[in-house]
Design a protein around this motif. Sequence first.
Motif, mmCIF file in Angstrom:
data_model
loop_
_atom_site.group_PDB
_atom_site.id
_atom_site.type_symbol
_atom_site.label_atom_id
_atom_site.label_comp_id
_atom_site.label_asym_id
_atom_site.label_seq_id
_atom_site.Cartn_x
_atom_site.Cartn_y
_atom_site.Cartn_z
ATOM 1 N N GLU A 76 61.712 96.131 48.840
ATOM 2 C CA GLU A 76 61.181 97.138 49.861
ATOM 3 C C GLU A 76 62.068 97.161 51.070
ATOM 4 O OE1 GLU A 76 57.149 96.200 50.798
ATOM 5 O OE2 GLU A 76 56.386 97.493 49.009
ATOM 6 N N THR A 77 62.500 95.721 51.504
ATOM 7 C CA THR A 77 63.509 95.541 52.616
ATOM 8 C C THR A 77 64.743 96.251 52.275
ATOM 9 O OG1 THR A 77 62.290 93.671 53.145
ATOM 10 C CG2 THR A 77 64.541 93.973 54.098
ATOM 11 N N ALA A 78 65.248 96.021 50.999
ATOM 12 C CA ALA A 78 66.396 96.521 50.520
ATOM 13 C C ALA A 78 66.498 98.228 50.622
ATOM 14 C CB ALA A 78 67.168 96.171 49.118
ATOM 15 N N ARG A 79 65.450 98.720 50.032
ATOM 16 C CA ARG A 79 65.263 100.303 50.185
ATOM 17 C C ARG A 79 65.273 100.768 51.537
ATOM 18 N NH1 ARG A 79 60.491 100.725 45.651
ATOM 19 N NH2 ARG A 79 61.605 100.890 43.801
ATOM 20 N N GLY A 80 64.496 100.120 52.322
ATOM 21 C CA GLY A 80 64.508 100.512 53.827
ATOM 22 C C GLY A 80 65.881 100.315 54.336
ATOM 23 N N MET A 81 66.574 99.304 54.086
ATOM 24 C CA MET A 81 68.136 99.302 54.869
ATOM 25 C C MET A 81 69.003 100.558 54.005
ATOM 26 S SD MET A 81 68.607 95.332 54.166
ATOM 27 C CE MET A 81 70.294 95.520 54.831
ATOM 28 N N LEU A 82 68.777 100.719 52.707
ATOM 29 C CA LEU A 82 69.629 101.815 52.163
ATOM 30 C C LEU A 82 68.962 103.228 52.771
ATOM 31 C CD1 LEU A 82 71.428 102.665 50.128
ATOM 32 C CD2 LEU A 82 69.561 102.730 48.399
ATOM 33 N N GLU A 83 67.852 103.406 53.054
ATOM 34 C CA GLU A 83 67.401 104.664 53.678
ATOM 35 C C GLU A 83 67.766 104.916 55.063
ATOM 36 O OE1 GLU A 83 63.445 104.680 53.559
ATOM 37 O OE2 GLU A 83 63.294 104.829 51.117
ATOM 38 N N ARG A 84 67.954 103.769 55.637
ATOM 39 C CA ARG A 84 68.313 103.852 57.217
ATOM 40 C C ARG A 84 69.983 104.016 57.183
ATOM 41 N NH1 ARG A 84 66.291 102.232 62.102
ATOM 42 N NH2 ARG A 84 67.689 101.304 63.465
ATOM 43 N N TYR A 85 70.730 103.443 56.439
ATOM 44 C CA TYR A 85 71.910 103.708 56.373
ATOM 45 C C TYR A 85 72.420 105.271 55.830
ATOM 46 C CZ TYR A 85 73.597 99.090 57.609
ATOM 47 O OH TYR A 85 73.887 98.032 58.405
ATOM 48 N N ALA A 86 71.434 105.589 54.794
ATOM 49 C CA ALA A 86 71.588 106.990 54.224
ATOM 50 C C ALA A 86 71.365 108.003 55.513
ATOM 51 C CB ALA A 86 70.764 107.318 53.034
ATOM 52 N N VAL A 87 70.342 107.905 56.223
ATOM 53 C CA VAL A 87 70.214 108.830 57.411
ATOM 54 C C VAL A 87 71.592 108.768 58.361
ATOM 55 C CG1 VAL A 87 68.744 109.253 59.295
ATOM 56 C CG2 VAL A 87 67.680 108.591 57.509
ATOM 57 N N GLN A 88 72.105 107.801 58.640
ATOM 58 C CA GLN A 88 73.044 107.414 59.655
ATOM 59 C C GLN A 88 74.246 108.134 59.016
ATOM 60 O OE1 GLN A 88 73.033 105.965 62.412
ATOM 61 N NE2 GLN A 88 75.304 106.398 63.002
ATOM 62 N N GLU A 89 74.357 108.236 57.771
ATOM 63 C CA GLU A 89 75.725 108.781 57.197
ATOM 64 C C GLU A 89 75.566 110.275 57.074
ATOM 65 O OE1 GLU A 89 78.627 107.611 55.765
ATOM 66 O OE2 GLU A 89 77.937 105.563 56.566
ATOM 67 N N LYS A 90 74.341 110.952 56.869
ATOM 68 C CA LYS A 90 74.237 112.100 57.097
ATOM 69 C C LYS A 90 74.528 113.016 58.457
ATOM 70 C CE LYS A 90 70.564 112.320 53.238
ATOM 71 N NZ LYS A 90 69.310 112.675 53.202
ATOM 72 N N LYS A 91 74.489 112.034 59.503
ATOM 73 C CA LYS A 91 74.858 112.593 60.799
ATOM 74 C C LYS A 91 76.227 112.938 61.001
ATOM 75 C CE LYS A 91 70.722 110.302 62.940
ATOM 76 N NZ LYS A 91 70.390 109.510 64.170
#
Length: 349
Positions: free
Chosen positions: A334-349
């Motif tokens: 769950e922590t790894a998924r949360g990290m991935l999602e956070r970075y994915a949002v950042q890359e979209k910006k």
Amino acid sequence: MYLSKPNPELYNQQKCEANMSLVNEDGKQNCSARLLKVEHLLYQNPNGIQVKDIARLCQVSKRTSYRDLNELETTLKIPLITDKNGYHIADNYFLPPIHFTLTEGLSVFLATRLLFGYSCTYNPDIESTFTKLNSVMPAPFQHQISQTLDKMHDKAADKENIQTMALLCRAWAEQRKVQISYWTLGKKDCSTREVSPYFIEPAAAGHSAYLIGHCGKSNEMRTFKLEHIQSIKILDDKYAIPRDFDIDKYHSPYWGILVDGEVKDIKLSFTPEVGRIMTETIFHPTQVNETLPDQSVLVSFRLADTPDFVSWVLSWGERVKVLEPRELRVKVIETARGMLERYAVQEKK
């Protein structure tokens, strides 16, 4: 009751002049060296020494000895007590002088280096320890100690934290309760608690020290981060630490300073590239290693999966896999998924 702190700069100045003669080249008394001798006489006579004897041993008048004693008390803040036996230093203020072997001195240096490393603020007590150690160590060690002292002055001072530590140290030594105003993470307001100090534990992971003791508010053992203590006062109420209290047993089922959760059997699989690190290093007393044919290493622990342990597991990234228990594996996923999602949002910006 608040602790009256000594002046570290003046005190260390006296210590650095320990080997100076009592008489200067012009034949006059050296006041600094004489004050140090008076201090040593007080050390050597814990039950008390008369002023006339201090004057005789220092080869000065009684009036001068009275001035010296007043200087020790008012300028260096050394608490003196007078009774029928004369003058002596209050109990629990200074530790008695001891002698170290070279390797013992090195052990003190290494321990203080760890303390220096975990703290990101300037602490005069750490500096004082290095200064005193530097006066007795051989030249190669003195060079390294001097470099550490130079770097120490680059750190900002935290006067409140230093005072908190000093008061806790005194309360712990005198077995007296403290009243603290404490801010708990996630809470808006501070709460007032009465705590019986059982132990003060440094923790490198949090770059802080923690008070461990019995909390009157919860009637249970609690851990308090020193930086979260907003104010502190030593009370007159005494307490006794239970004879069966053992800080290492208290912490043994846990990874770090946090004491919480159910103790479980934990199994981790480390890839061959970091497997050797696991076999070379004991990270926890319950650790058991097993090297498999492919050179991967199976590491077992018996402890609670607290947040600090989960963070340690995550620090190994893809080179570790949680085998047991399932709850820990889910936490990591769950922590790894949360990290991935956070970075994915950042890359979209």
